[in-house]
Design a protein around this motif. Structure first.
Motif, mmCIF file in Angstrom:
data_model
loop_
_atom_site.group_PDB
_atom_site.id
_atom_site.type_symbol
_atom_site.label_atom_id
_atom_site.label_comp_id
_atom_site.label_asym_id
_atom_site.label_seq_id
_atom_site.Cartn_x
_atom_site.Cartn_y
_atom_site.Cartn_z
ATOM 1 N N ALA A 107 0.843 -1.193 0.000
ATOM 2 C CA ALA A 107 0.000 0.000 0.000
ATOM 3 C C ALA A 107 0.879 1.244 0.000
ATOM 4 C CB ALA A 107 -0.903 0.001 1.227
ATOM 5 N N ALA A 108 0.396 2.287 -0.634
ATOM 6 C CA ALA A 108 1.126 3.552 -0.672
ATOM 7 C C ALA A 108 1.105 4.204 0.701
ATOM 8 C CB ALA A 108 0.498 4.473 -1.709
ATOM 9 N N ASP A 109 2.111 5.013 0.960
ATOM 10 C CA ASP A 109 2.243 5.711 2.232
ATOM 11 C C ASP A 109 2.386 7.208 1.948
ATOM 12 O OD1 ASP A 109 3.748 7.047 4.418
ATOM 13 O OD2 ASP A 109 3.813 5.041 5.292
ATOM 14 N N THR A 110 1.398 7.982 2.393
ATOM 15 C CA THR A 110 1.395 9.421 2.093
ATOM 16 C C THR A 110 2.567 10.154 2.735
ATOM 17 O OG1 THR A 110 -0.119 9.866 3.921
ATOM 18 C CG2 THR A 110 -1.105 9.508 1.757
ATOM 19 N N SER A 111 2.986 9.746 3.922
ATOM 20 C CA SER A 111 4.110 10.440 4.567
ATOM 21 C C SER A 111 5.411 10.181 3.816
ATOM 22 C CB SER A 111 4.238 10.063 6.044
ATOM 23 O OG SER A 111 4.494 8.688 6.196
ATOM 24 N N PRO A 125 7.972 1.676 -8.545
ATOM 25 C CA PRO A 125 6.515 1.759 -8.451
ATOM 26 C C PRO A 125 6.056 2.214 -7.062
ATOM 27 C CG PRO A 125 7.125 -0.229 -9.615
ATOM 28 C CD PRO A 125 8.406 0.374 -9.073
ATOM 29 N N GLY A 126 6.759 1.787 -6.017
ATOM 30 C CA GLY A 126 6.403 2.206 -4.659
ATOM 31 C C GLY A 126 6.576 3.699 -4.453
ATOM 32 N N GLU A 127 7.659 4.252 -4.974
ATOM 33 C CA GLU A 127 7.879 5.701 -4.861
ATOM 34 C C GLU A 127 6.806 6.476 -5.617
ATOM 35 O OE1 GLU A 127 12.756 5.641 -4.365
ATOM 36 O OE2 GLU A 127 11.862 5.567 -6.381
ATOM 37 N N LYS A 128 6.446 5.988 -6.791
ATOM 38 C CA LYS A 128 5.392 6.643 -7.577
ATOM 39 C C LYS A 128 4.060 6.567 -6.831
ATOM 40 C CE LYS A 128 7.630 5.398 -11.930
ATOM 41 N NZ LYS A 128 7.540 4.565 -13.139
ATOM 42 N N ALA A 129 3.753 5.397 -6.275
ATOM 43 C CA ALA A 129 2.504 5.233 -5.526
ATOM 44 C C ALA A 129 2.476 6.156 -4.311
ATOM 45 C CB ALA A 129 2.336 3.780 -5.087
ATOM 46 N N ASP A 130 3.565 6.199 -3.555
ATOM 47 C CA ASP A 130 3.626 7.074 -2.376
ATOM 48 C C ASP A 130 3.416 8.532 -2.769
ATOM 49 O OD1 ASP A 130 4.228 4.815 -0.839
ATOM 50 O OD2 ASP A 130 6.369 5.289 -0.686
ATOM 51 N N LEU A 131 4.064 8.943 -3.838
ATOM 52 C CA LEU A 131 3.957 10.328 -4.287
ATOM 53 C C LEU A 131 2.531 10.668 -4.709
ATOM 54 C CD1 LEU A 131 5.298 13.014 -4.936
ATOM 55 C CD2 LEU A 131 5.842 12.104 -7.190
ATOM 56 N N GLY A 186 5.500 9.662 0.629
ATOM 57 C CA GLY A 186 5.344 10.450 -0.588
ATOM 58 C C GLY A 186 5.740 11.901 -0.390
ATOM 59 N N GLN A 187 5.306 12.487 0.726
ATOM 60 C CA GLN A 187 5.666 13.878 1.017
ATOM 61 C C GLN A 187 7.164 14.000 1.257
ATOM 62 O OE1 GLN A 187 3.858 15.654 4.500
ATOM 63 N NE2 GLN A 187 4.389 17.712 3.813
ATOM 64 N N GLN A 188 7.723 13.074 1.992
ATOM 65 C CA GLN A 188 9.162 13.104 2.261
ATOM 66 C C GLN A 188 9.962 12.951 0.967
ATOM 67 O OE1 GLN A 188 10.649 10.026 4.867
ATOM 68 N NE2 GLN A 188 12.584 11.081 5.156
ATOM 69 N N PHE A 189 9.538 12.039 0.106
ATOM 70 C CA PHE A 189 10.217 11.842 -1.169
ATOM 71 C C PHE A 189 10.189 13.135 -1.984
ATOM 72 C CE2 PHE A 189 10.481 10.747 -5.641
ATOM 73 C CZ PHE A 189 11.553 9.876 -5.666
ATOM 74 N N PHE A 190 9.055 13.809 -2.000
ATOM 75 C CA PHE A 190 8.863 15.019 -2.796
ATOM 76 C C PHE A 190 9.748 16.165 -2.326
ATOM 77 C CE2 PHE A 190 6.654 18.852 -4.174
ATOM 78 C CZ PHE A 190 6.313 18.538 -5.479
ATOM 79 N N THR A 191 9.929 16.304 -1.028
ATOM 80 C CA THR A 191 10.615 17.478 -0.476
ATOM 81 C C THR A 191 12.101 17.252 -0.183
ATOM 82 O OG1 THR A 191 9.875 16.873 1.745
ATOM 83 C CG2 THR A 191 8.500 18.434 0.522
ATOM 84 N N THR A 192 12.586 16.037 -0.336
ATOM 85 C CA THR A 192 13.969 15.698 0.013
ATOM 86 C C THR A 192 14.854 15.626 -1.228
ATOM 87 O OG1 THR A 192 13.156 14.395 1.874
ATOM 88 C CG2 THR A 192 15.392 13.945 1.141
ATOM 89 N N THR A 193 16.091 16.088 -1.084
ATOM 90 C CA THR A 193 17.069 15.832 -2.142
ATOM 91 C C THR A 193 17.600 14.423 -1.917
ATOM 92 O OG1 THR A 193 18.856 16.794 -0.841
ATOM 93 C CG2 THR A 193 17.742 18.254 -2.413
ATOM 94 N N HIS A 194 17.956 13.781 -2.974
ATOM 95 C CA HIS A 194 18.375 12.381 -2.917
ATOM 96 C C HIS A 194 19.804 12.245 -3.436
ATOM 97 C CE1 HIS A 194 14.169 11.111 -2.182
ATOM 98 N NE2 HIS A 194 13.905 12.162 -2.930
ATOM 99 N N GLY A 195 20.675 13.091 -2.910
ATOM 100 C CA GLY A 195 22.063 13.050 -3.348
ATOM 101 C C GLY A 195 22.322 13.870 -4.596
ATOM 102 N N HIS A 196 21.305 14.542 -5.077
ATOM 103 C CA HIS A 196 21.444 15.407 -6.237
ATOM 104 C C HIS A 196 21.066 16.833 -5.829
ATOM 105 C CE1 HIS A 196 21.412 11.495 -8.196
ATOM 106 N NE2 HIS A 196 22.010 12.094 -9.212
#
Length: 133
Positions: free
Chosen positions: A41-45, A118-124, A47-57
């Motif tokens: 299942a997707a996780d909204t938190s 797919p999990g990152e896309k679902a969370d987002l 998703g928000q963290q993924f959206f607002t965080t830099t990932h080494g870039h």
């Protein structure tokens, strides 16, 4: 046409159909497809963290789309205006599978240096669906 050739052609067409991304008509359908592909299942938190965080870039998703993507964004490099990401503020978001996949591929490469899972896309998408007008 002989039976073996007919079977081979049918099998090739069937495998091609399964290889193509399924068409989604709504953001909820796209979310369901990514969640199923992720096996969770997707996780909204997340998703928000993924959206607002830099990932080494240098950039995060929010670098161009804004911390809460309910208004026009602006590309960090080109300055091009970007329509809101949240479906409640932009009815066209996540309604075309091919278009969404194209932008996920491009933007995930810029933000994370690879394609998103797919999990990152679902969370987002799950998080974006919580943003209401």
């Amino acid at each position: 046409m002989n039976l073996a050739k007919t079977f081979t052609t049918a099998a090739a067409l069937a495998s091609l159909a399964f290889a193509l991304p399924a068409q989604a008509d709504t953001p909820a359908e796209m979310l369901a497809r990514y969640s199923a592909a992720a096996g969770a299942a997707a996780d909204t938190s997340r998703g928000q963290q993924f959206f607002t965080t830099t990932h080494g870039h240098e950039w995060s998703c929010s670098s161009c789309h804004g911390a809460v993507p309910v208004k026009l964004g602006k590309h960090a490099s080109t300055g091009k205006l970007i329509q809101p990401m949240a479906p409640a503020f932009n009815a066209e978001r996540f309604t075309d599978s091919a278009k969404s996949e194209k932008w996920f591929r491009r933007n995930c490469n810029d933000v994370v240096g690879r394609e998103c899972t797919p999990g990152e896309k679902a969370d987002l998408i799950a998080w974006l669906l919580t943003l209401k007008a």
